[in-house]
Design a protein around this motif. Structure first.
Motif, PDB file in Angstrom:
ATOM      1  N   GLY A 208       0.820  -1.192   0.000  1.00 41.11           N
ATOM      2  CA  GLY A 208       0.000   0.000   0.000  1.00 41.11           C
ATOM      3  C   GLY A 208       0.855   1.242   0.000  1.00 41.11           C
ATOM      4  O   GLY A 208       2.039   1.212   0.307  1.00 41.11           O
ATOM      5  N   PRO A 209       0.285   2.401  -0.382  1.00 39.21           N
ATOM      6  CA  PRO A 209       1.032   3.646  -0.385  1.00 39.21           C
ATOM      7  C   PRO A 209       1.564   3.970   1.005  1.00 39.21           C
ATOM      8  O   PRO A 209       1.006   3.550   2.014  1.00 39.21           O
ATOM      9  N   ALA A 210       2.649   4.759   1.032  1.00 41.90           N
ATOM     10  CA  ALA A 210       3.219   5.164   2.314  1.00 41.90           C
ATOM     11  C   ALA A 210       2.164   5.891   3.136  1.00 41.90           C
ATOM     12  O   ALA A 210       1.454   6.755   2.640  1.00 41.90           O
ATOM     13  N   ARG A 243     -15.769  -6.932   5.457  1.00 44.38           N
ATOM     14  CA  ARG A 243     -16.173  -6.229   4.231  1.00 44.38           C
ATOM     15  C   ARG A 243     -15.313  -4.976   4.025  1.00 44.38           C
ATOM     16  O   ARG A 243     -14.860  -4.701   2.906  1.00 44.38           O
ATOM     17  N   GLY A 244     -15.100  -4.233   5.120  1.00 40.03           N
ATOM     18  CA  GLY A 244     -14.266  -3.035   5.014  1.00 40.03           C
ATOM     19  C   GLY A 244     -12.829  -3.365   4.669  1.00 40.03           C
ATOM     20  O   GLY A 244     -12.167  -2.652   3.908  1.00 40.03           O
ATOM     21  N   LEU A 245     -12.313  -4.457   5.254  1.00 41.23           N
ATOM     22  CA  LEU A 245     -10.963  -4.888   4.956  1.00 41.23           C
ATOM     23  C   LEU A 245     -10.822  -5.231   3.476  1.00 41.23           C
ATOM     24  O   LEU A 245      -9.853  -4.819   2.825  1.00 41.23           O
ATOM     25  N   THR A 246     -11.765  -5.971   2.948  1.00 41.19           N
ATOM     26  CA  THR A 246     -11.712  -6.378   1.541  1.00 41.19           C
ATOM     27  C   THR A 246     -11.733  -5.164   0.634  1.00 41.19           C
ATOM     28  O   THR A 246     -10.967  -5.083  -0.342  1.00 41.19           O
ATOM     29  N   ARG A 247     -12.592  -4.208   0.942  1.00 40.55           N
ATOM     30  CA  ARG A 247     -12.686  -2.993   0.123  1.00 40.55           C
ATOM     31  C   ARG A 247     -11.368  -2.217   0.159  1.00 40.55           C
ATOM     32  O   ARG A 247     -10.873  -1.753  -0.867  1.00 40.55           O
ATOM     33  N   ARG A 250      -8.577  -4.030  -1.823  1.00 46.58           N
ATOM     34  CA  ARG A 250      -8.730  -3.857  -3.268  1.00 46.58           C
ATOM     35  C   ARG A 250      -8.302  -2.463  -3.697  1.00 46.58           C
ATOM     36  O   ARG A 250      -7.678  -2.266  -4.747  1.00 46.58           O
ATOM     37  N   THR A 251      -8.609  -1.475  -2.885  1.00 49.50           N
ATOM     38  CA  THR A 251      -8.280  -0.089  -3.221  1.00 49.50           C
ATOM     39  C   THR A 251      -6.775   0.150  -3.181  1.00 49.50           C
ATOM     40  O   THR A 251      -6.211   0.786  -4.077  1.00 49.50           O
ATOM     41  N   GLU A 252      -6.120  -0.368  -2.150  1.00 50.11           N
ATOM     42  CA  GLU A 252      -4.716  -0.039  -1.934  1.00 50.11           C
ATOM     43  C   GLU A 252      -3.738  -1.022  -2.558  1.00 50.11           C
ATOM     44  O   GLU A 252      -2.581  -0.652  -2.829  1.00 50.11           O
TER      45      GLU A 252
END
Length: 349
Positions: A208-210, A243-247, A250-252
């Motif tokens: 994931g981004p810094a 659910r929040g973790l999965t989202r 996927r985003t990061e």
């Protein structure tokens, strides 16, 4: 964005000139939070790179390109035993005075040594030139093995693979071991794709981004790959619902959590296969993949080859690309030339 200025002096081996672009470019391409500007600066009198396949350099930068650089790299070049070309020593001293890092590759260490900046410090060059460097500059402690040597803010190394090891060391200092290890794999596989028959591919996962919220969880995941991690374990650590973790994953990272976990395990298996001689049974346990059959199944799916073939191919590639380090019995030992021993037609560059 940090600026890496590569000083091109006449007769620089092509692979030493291009290697920083390959290494720092690979680090940036495969890690969204990493960024570098690699700037090629033609020194006074530069005409072309060294043989066996010389090429010209078309760049708008001269010595002025060093003036705002965070890091200056000095590869080897023809005539390295002579005084540096006009203005080069002054430009390097000015860069050091501003606090820039300076790295010397192969016989580029002679040029940096001529500035006096290395006096009282440790330094390295190609093995076949180590004794000569020590004789010419007795105030420098020369590493006879040509290993990457750090005497902050100065770094130096032998010219094998164009100083890739030195570039990887700088990436480690900037972004840590995980980024450097993955970059090393990318560089070797890029060289394999350019100069060797098709071989095993990598299984990559993107961090994931810094500063991302997932950062601590990703680091925790990497440290516990041998444990039977579940979605709930990851969600609890991140303080999120499943659910929040999965989202967020996927985003990061572009992957769902368990797919990211699997790829991280395959990547660890690659590192273990590259660096050691542990049997597949032990690697399966250390990566959390359980059984050798499970490891082979997932490894084949993600890399296109078996663990055993991957280990053999990687080590064969490394051996092929590093034989010109001037080791006893190597052809490079007897090559009477004023250019670095690694300037060979069968090396990448």
């Amino acid at each position: 964005m940090p600026v890496i200025a590569v000083l091109a002096l006449d007769g620089v081996p092509g692979h030493q000139l291009t290697a920083p672009g390959v290494a720092f470019g690979s680090a940036a391409r495969h890690h969204p939070h990493v960024g570098y500007e690699v700037r090629y600066c033609a020194g006074p009198g530069f005409r072309t790179t060294g043989g066996p396949a010389p090429f010209r350099l078309d760049t708008r930068w001269g010595l002025e390109g060093l003036e705002d650089a965070d890091t200056v790299l000095v590869p080897g070049h023809d005539g390295f035993r002579a005084d540096p070309p006009p203005g080069v020593a002054e430009a390097l001293r000015a860069a050091a005075a501003r606090g820039s890092r300076i790295g010397a590759i192969g016989t580029g260490t002679f040029t940096l040594a001529a500035t006096g900046l290395l006096d009282g410090r440790r330094a390295a060059t190609g093995r076949r030139y180590a004794a000569e460097l020590a004789g010419r500059h007795p105030r420098i402690t020369v590493d006879p093995e040509g290993s990457v040597t750090e005497a902050a803010p100065f770094h130096s190394a032998a010219g094998v693979l164009g100083g890739v090891d030195l570039c990887l060391r700088l990436i480690t200092l900037d972004h840590g071991d995980p980024v450097a290890v993955e970059t090393e794999r990318q560089v070797f596989l890029e060289l394999h794709e350019r100069g060797e028959p098709a071989g095993p591919t990598r299984a990559a996962h993107q961090p994931g981004p810094a500063g991302s919220r997932l950062g601590p969880t990703l680091r925790w995941l990497e440290a516990h790959l041998d444990s039977p991690l579940t979605l709930n374990d990851l969600a609890d650590h991140a303080g999120l619902t499943v659910r929040g973790l999965t989202r967020r994953f996927r985003t990061e990272t572009g992957l769902p959590p368990l797919q990211y976990l699997l790829r991280a395990r395959i990547q660890l298996a690659q590192r273990l296969l590259e660096r050691g001689d542990e049997p597949v049974e032990r690697i399966a346990a250390r990566t959390g993949l359980g059984t050798p059959a499970n490891l082979r199944h997932h490894f084949q799916h993600h890399t296109g080859t078996s663990p055993r073939t991957y280990r053999t191919a990687f080590r064969s590639l490394v051996s092929t690309l590093t034989w010109a380090d001037g080791r006893p019995g190597d052809p490079a030992q007897s090559a009477p030339t004023d250019s670095p021993a690694v300037d060979r037609p069968d090396l990448p560059g």
